[in-house]
Structure formats: C-alpha cells, structure tokens
Design a protein around this motif. Structure first.
Motif, short mmCIF file in Angstrom:
data_model
loop_
_atom_site.label_atom_id
_atom_site.label_comp_id
_atom_site.label_asym_id
_atom_site.label_seq_id
_atom_site.Cartn_x
_atom_site.Cartn_y
_atom_site.Cartn_z
N VAL A 174 0.84 -1.14 0.01
CA VAL A 174 -0.15 -0.09 0.17
C VAL A 174 0.76 1.32 0.04
O VAL A 174 0.28 2.34 -0.17
CB VAL A 174 -0.93 -0.08 1.20
N ALA A 175 2.30 1.14 0.27
CA ALA A 175 3.14 2.35 0.04
C ALA A 175 3.87 2.67 -1.27
O ALA A 175 4.08 3.53 -1.27
CB ALA A 175 4.34 2.11 1.21
N LEU A 176 3.60 1.61 -2.31
CA LEU A 176 4.26 1.78 -3.47
C LEU A 176 3.72 3.02 -4.11
O LEU A 176 4.52 3.81 -4.83
CB LEU A 176 3.83 0.53 -4.47
N PRO A 177 2.60 3.45 -4.15
CA PRO A 177 2.11 4.80 -5.11
C PRO A 177 2.92 6.11 -4.10
O PRO A 177 3.34 6.66 -5.18
CB PRO A 177 0.44 4.84 -4.78
N THR A 178 2.68 6.04 -2.90
CA THR A 178 3.57 7.07 -2.28
C THR A 178 5.04 7.05 -2.51
O THR A 178 5.65 8.15 -2.68
CB THR A 178 3.39 7.04 -0.91
N ILE A 179 5.59 5.77 -2.66
CA ILE A 179 7.21 5.84 -2.99
C ILE A 179 7.26 6.01 -4.36
O ILE A 179 8.51 7.04 -4.58
CB ILE A 179 7.69 4.39 -2.92
N GLY A 180 6.61 5.84 -5.03
CA GLY A 180 6.69 6.24 -6.55
C GLY A 180 6.55 7.77 -6.90
O GLY A 180 7.51 8.22 -7.69
N ALA A 181 5.78 8.14 -6.05
CA ALA A 181 5.65 9.65 -6.33
C ALA A 181 6.74 10.59 -5.75
O ALA A 181 7.29 11.47 -6.31
CB ALA A 181 4.31 10.43 -5.67
N ASP A 182 7.24 10.15 -4.42
CA ASP A 182 8.27 10.91 -3.80
C ASP A 182 9.53 10.64 -4.38
O ASP A 182 10.50 11.50 -4.40
CB ASP A 182 8.09 10.33 -2.30
N LEU A 183 9.97 9.28 -5.11
CA LEU A 183 11.22 9.03 -5.58
C LEU A 183 11.27 9.33 -7.05
O LEU A 183 12.44 9.01 -7.57
CB LEU A 183 11.90 7.66 -4.96
N SER A 184 10.07 9.65 -7.64
CA SER A 184 10.07 9.77 -9.00
C SER A 184 10.45 8.36 -9.67
O SER A 184 11.27 8.26 -10.64
CB SER A 184 10.88 10.76 -9.66
N ALA A 185 9.92 7.42 -9.14
CA ALA A 185 10.09 5.86 -9.60
C ALA A 185 9.10 5.53 -10.43
O ALA A 185 7.83 5.59 -10.29
CB ALA A 185 10.24 5.00 -8.64
N GLY A 186 9.45 4.91 -11.60
CA GLY A 186 8.55 4.19 -12.81
C GLY A 186 8.11 2.68 -12.29
O GLY A 186 8.66 2.30 -11.12
N GLU A 187 7.08 2.37 -12.87
CA GLU A 187 6.77 1.03 -12.49
C GLU A 187 7.50 -0.10 -12.20
O GLU A 187 7.53 -0.79 -11.25
CB GLU A 187 5.43 0.74 -13.33
N ALA A 188 8.55 -0.17 -13.31
CA ALA A 188 9.48 -1.15 -13.29
C ALA A 188 10.16 -1.24 -11.98
O ALA A 188 10.67 -2.32 -11.29
CB ALA A 188 10.30 -1.21 -14.62
N VAL A 189 10.92 0.06 -11.56
CA VAL A 189 11.61 0.12 -10.34
C VAL A 189 10.81 -0.28 -9.29
O VAL A 189 11.26 -0.86 -8.38
CB VAL A 189 12.03 1.47 -10.31
N LEU A 190 9.67 0.33 -9.16
CA LEU A 190 8.62 -0.05 -7.94
C LEU A 190 8.41 -1.70 -8.04
O LEU A 190 8.44 -2.20 -6.81
CB LEU A 190 7.40 0.53 -8.19
N GLU A 191 8.34 -2.17 -9.11
CA GLU A 191 8.21 -3.55 -8.94
C GLU A 191 9.41 -4.28 -8.53
O GLU A 191 9.30 -5.27 -7.71
CB GLU A 191 7.77 -4.33 -10.25
N LEU A 192 10.81 -3.73 -8.68
CA LEU A 192 12.09 -4.21 -8.26
C LEU A 192 11.89 -3.88 -6.63
O LEU A 192 12.60 -4.66 -5.88
CB LEU A 192 13.33 -3.45 -8.75
N VAL A 193 11.52 -3.01 -6.16
CA VAL A 193 11.12 -2.90 -4.70
C VAL A 193 10.71 -3.95 -3.88
O VAL A 193 11.07 -4.34 -2.92
CB VAL A 193 10.55 -1.63 -4.20
N VAL A 194 9.60 -4.53 -4.43
CA VAL A 194 8.99 -5.91 -3.97
C VAL A 194 9.66 -7.07 -4.59
O VAL A 194 10.30 -8.06 -3.45
CB VAL A 194 7.60 -5.88 -4.65
N ALA A 195 10.18 -7.18 -5.76
CA ALA A 195 10.90 -8.36 -6.29
C ALA A 195 12.07 -8.55 -5.74
O ALA A 195 12.50 -9.60 -5.35
CB ALA A 195 10.78 -8.46 -7.72
N GLY A 196 12.86 -7.42 -5.60
CA GLY A 196 14.45 -7.59 -5.05
C GLY A 196 14.44 -8.08 -3.65
O GLY A 196 15.24 -8.94 -3.41
N TYR A 197 13.65 -7.85 -2.74
CA TYR A 197 13.28 -8.35 -1.42
C TYR A 197 13.10 -9.78 -1.56
O TYR A 197 13.70 -10.49 -0.92
CB TYR A 197 12.32 -7.48 -0.75
N GLY A 198 11.86 -10.08 -2.25
CA GLY A 198 11.37 -11.47 -2.07
C GLY A 198 12.32 -12.76 -3.02
O GLY A 198 12.53 -13.52 -2.25
N VAL A 199 13.09 -11.90 -3.97
CA VAL A 199 14.05 -13.02 -4.63
C VAL A 199 15.33 -13.10 -3.82
O VAL A 199 15.81 -14.39 -3.68
CB VAL A 199 14.36 -12.31 -6.18
#
Length: 477
Positions: free
Chosen positions: A45-70
C-alpha cells in the motif's frame, strides 16, 4: 512417533540434555519470524507514495518488491545450513541485526535505486534469520510443546502477511514526523533492538550434531533456478517482455534439472547436499510442500491485487485499503488459536474444510467486487474476508506444522530452509503471476472485470489446494 532431539549446545563438554525453549524465547523467535513476512507485504500500500516521492517508474517499483522477495528466497536454504553449522542462535542474532540495519538503509534511501539495493540486502538478512526460527523450535521442543510452538508459528506467519499490509497503510497515512512511506521501514529498527535484547537472554544456542560444509555447487544452481524463473516473471510485463526475459524462462528447466542432478549425486555419495533429495522421501514433507505452493501463490497474489484495486480503482486511501482486510486478519487469528484442538480431534481433515471455507469467502468477495464496484471497501468485503480468513487459518498453520513433523532434528535447519524457500518463492510467484494477469487485463477490460477475473483464477487455485489436501496424512506425527 517418538521424536528424538539430537541438537546440542555449541560448547563441548559433559553431555547434557538439549536446551529447552521457554515462553520468552518462543515469543522472541516468533517475533523474528514475523518481521520478514510483514516486510514482504508492508510495501504494497506504500508503493504509490514511494513512486511519487522518488519519481520511480513502475518497473523500479516492482523491483522494490521483487528484489526483497527474490534475495530472500534464493538464500533461505543456505541460511538454514549455516545455522546448523555455525549455531542457530548466532545466525539468528546476526540476521536480526542485519535486518535492522538494512531496514534503516531502506528508510533513509535517497533515491529509488538505493531503495532497491537496500531491499535486496534486507531480503538477504531475512534469509539468515528466519530458518533459525524453525530449526530452534525443532531442536528445543518435543511432543505437545512442539505442536503448540509450530501452531503458533503458522498463526504468526499467516497473521503477519495480512497485518503487514494493514500496518503499511496506517503508517503511510500517519506520516510520523514527516517520514511518510519511510516509516514502514524505520518501524523495524526499535523492534529489532528489542528482539536482539530478548534473544541474547532467552534463546538457547543449538547446532546440528553432525554439521556439514556448505554445498557451493548446490547453492549456485538453486540460486540460478530461482532467479531464472522469478526475475523475468516479476519484471517482464513492466519491461515489455524483452528477449532476455524469454531466454531466462527458457533456461529455468535446465538450471532446475542441473540442480536436482548435482544434489542427487551428492546425496548418493553420502555427502549432505544443500537440499537432500532423500528428504522428500518423507511423505508428510513432500505432500505438505506441494500444497503450500498454490496456497501461497493465491495468498500473495490476492494481497497485491486487492491493494492496487482498492487504491487505484476504488479510490481508497492507504488506511482504508489496509483496514478493508482487517476482518480477514481478526478471524484468521481467532481460528488459528482453535487450530491445535481441532487437529487433535479431527487430524488433517480440517485442511480440506479450510479450503472449502476459503473458496466460499473468495466467491463472496468476487461477488462483492462485481456488484458494488467502485464502492468497494470494508463493509462490502467484510463477509467474504471473514469467511476466507477462517478458511486460511485452518490450512496454513496445520500444513506448516505437518511439513516438519517428521524431519530429523539434525536436519532441522535444512528442512526449515526448504519449507520457507518453497513458501517464499511461491509468495513471489503469486505477485508475479496473478499481479501480472491483473495489470495486463486492466487496460482492456477495466479494473472491475480484471479484478473479478483474477479472483476467479485464484478461486481455481483454492480448488486445487482443496484437492491436494485430501492426500495429506490423516495424523500429524
């Protein structure tokens, strides 16, 4: 079946009974089990806020989730082996300390790529900490105390997944001292400090009676197998499915086959491979792991999809989106408490009953989404979420307990690592598959129909879980 504990304290000397895990020690290791799972879901639920604050695109936001999980999934079995070799309490303390430091790095990340790097390191530290929880429980408890501890572990695992998403929404909205999304990571730091203090006092040191060296070829090939499957599935859609994603998926079966061949050869030679194929001769472990896969895929996929749908489609804020799942969390917790008594009376027959309840709950939520969209929130989801929570509570804690019930204590770290790797890889796979399906369907079908379609696919997965549960051993050793 009578279970014999062969783990011993690290210090040598006069033979003594295995150390016992007291109530405070059990609380501490369960706290260590909760942290990694909470952090897998807390960012949804924090991804939209992270994307707006850090000017991160969708692919980078997915890495925020996937990098941890992998990173978490790749290193879990190795973490269990190192605990057997070096001492489980030592690895637990080291992993927890690293988890606190990497959480701090996530919370202070100046840009999106720094956050991705910190999340990968956070996943690696979680992989050092979590396998020691199960191994310590296996090595320091017997009989009814072990049954109770494993039931509490299963309840903690399930509740942490839902609570993480709820907590994430609350923290983002609270904007404590102007930290915004950063608080979802910074909140770990004081919790880790408390955990380290308690672990140093209350968690006994154990290790395998016959520790084996690390299986480097097996570690490399397992990592290659997980990476070639999960990375393209999690990043492929956002990247536009470039050639490397298809080449990676094509390499997966070859990496997996090579891993199995190397491990089987080492097992037959009398060495202890990273994942001993002989471990899968245990029926309860093999069938339990097979059931964990569709359950975890559906669980994580649902949590990701509902977070996106409620915020981007129904227009809910992070708090309302998180609290919409509160009935699921509350009912899950209550039914988890009753689980041990139900298993004592009815055995593993409670698992197919739980699958049926989960299916009914998911069907009610699907109906609510179809009829009430876009006015979808706590009230509309409440009946289905409550019934689904009850069904999940009758499955996950029981199956997690069953998987390790017959694993020898000297292989507790390996068994725990295999189980958690299966669970974590499946959680990551759920976000990659159901999440990708939902996001791919949304532009053409609209968010309501994409959500309904994805929930129906998950319902088919619940049916598969129910069928697989019919093959479980009737009793838990």
């Amino acid at each position: 079946m009578t279970e014999t504990i062969t783990s011993r304290p690290v210090r040598t000397g006069t033979p003594q009974a295995p150390p016992a895990l007291g109530g405070l020690g059990l609380f501490t290791v369960l706290l260590g089990a909760a942290l990694p799972l909470v952090d897998f879901f807390i960012v949804n639920v924090a991804l939209p806020t992270i994307g707006a604050d850090l000017s991160a695109g969708e692919a980078v936001l997915e890495l925020v989730v996937a990098g941890y999980g992998v990173a978490y999934a790749v290193l879990l079995v190795l973490g269990g082996r190192l605990g057997d070799l070096l001492g489980r309490r030592r690895l637990f303390l080291g992993g927890m300390a690293a988890f606190g430091l990497t959480s701090l790095a996530c919370g202070l990340a100046p840009d999106a790529w720094s956050l991705v790097a910190a999340r990968v390191a956070q996943g690696a530290s979680a992989a050092a900490m979590l396998p020691q929880v199960l191994a310590t429980i296996q090595a320091t408890t017997t009989g009814p105390r072990r049954a109770k501890a494993m039931s509490l572990y299963g309840a903690t695992a399930g509740l942490s997944m839902v609570a993480g998403q709820i907590l994430g929404g609350v923290l983002v909205a609270a904007d404590i001292a102007g930290t915004g999304w950063r608080s979802v990571f910074l909140v770990n730091v004081p919790v880790v400090l408390v955990g380290l203090f308690l672990a140093a006092r209350a968690v006994p040191e154990t290790r395998s009676a016959r520790p084996e060296p690390v299986d480097l070829p097996g570690t490399f090939l397992l990592a290659a197998s997980i990476l070639t499957l999960l990375v393209p599935l999690t990043e492929g859609r956002a990247a536009g499915w470039p050639l490397w994603t298809w080449l990676s998926l094509a390499a997966f079966p070859f990496a997996a086959a090579a891993f199995y061949a190397v491990e089987r050869r080492a097992d037959r030679a009398g060495r202890t491979p990273l994942v001993p194929p002989s471990l899968f001769a245990i029926v309860s472990l093999r069938r339990g792991l097979l059931l964990i896969v569709p359950f975890s895929i559906g669980f994580s996929g649902f949590m990701f999809v509902i977070a996106v749908a409620l915020q981007q489609g129904a227009g809910l804020g992070p708090v309302a989106a998180g609290l919409a799942l509160a009935p699921l969390a509350v009912v899950f917790f209550l039914f988890s408490l009753a689980g041990p008594r139900l298993v004592a009376r009815y055995g593993t027959r409670v698992v197919p009953t739980g699958a049926a309840l989960q299916g009914v709950g998911l069907a009610l939520m699907t109906l609510a989404a179809w009829r009430s969209w876009p006015d979808l929130g706590l009230v509309e989801l409440l009946p289905g979420a409550a019934v689904a929570g009850a069904g999940q509570a009758l499955q996950l804690p029981v199956v997690l307990r069953l998987v390790l019930s017959e694993v020898p204590a000297e292989r507790a770290g390996v068994g725990g690592g295999v189980m958690v790797t299966t669970q974590q890889s499946s959680l990551a796979l759920g976000v990659a598959t159901l999440g990708t399906l939902f996001l791919s369907l949304t532009p053409g079908m609209g968010m309501r129909d994409a959500l309904v379609t994805t929930l129906l696919v998950q319902l088919a997965g619940v049916a598969l879980t129910g069928l697989l549960s019919l093959r479980l051993p009737r009793t838990i050793a």
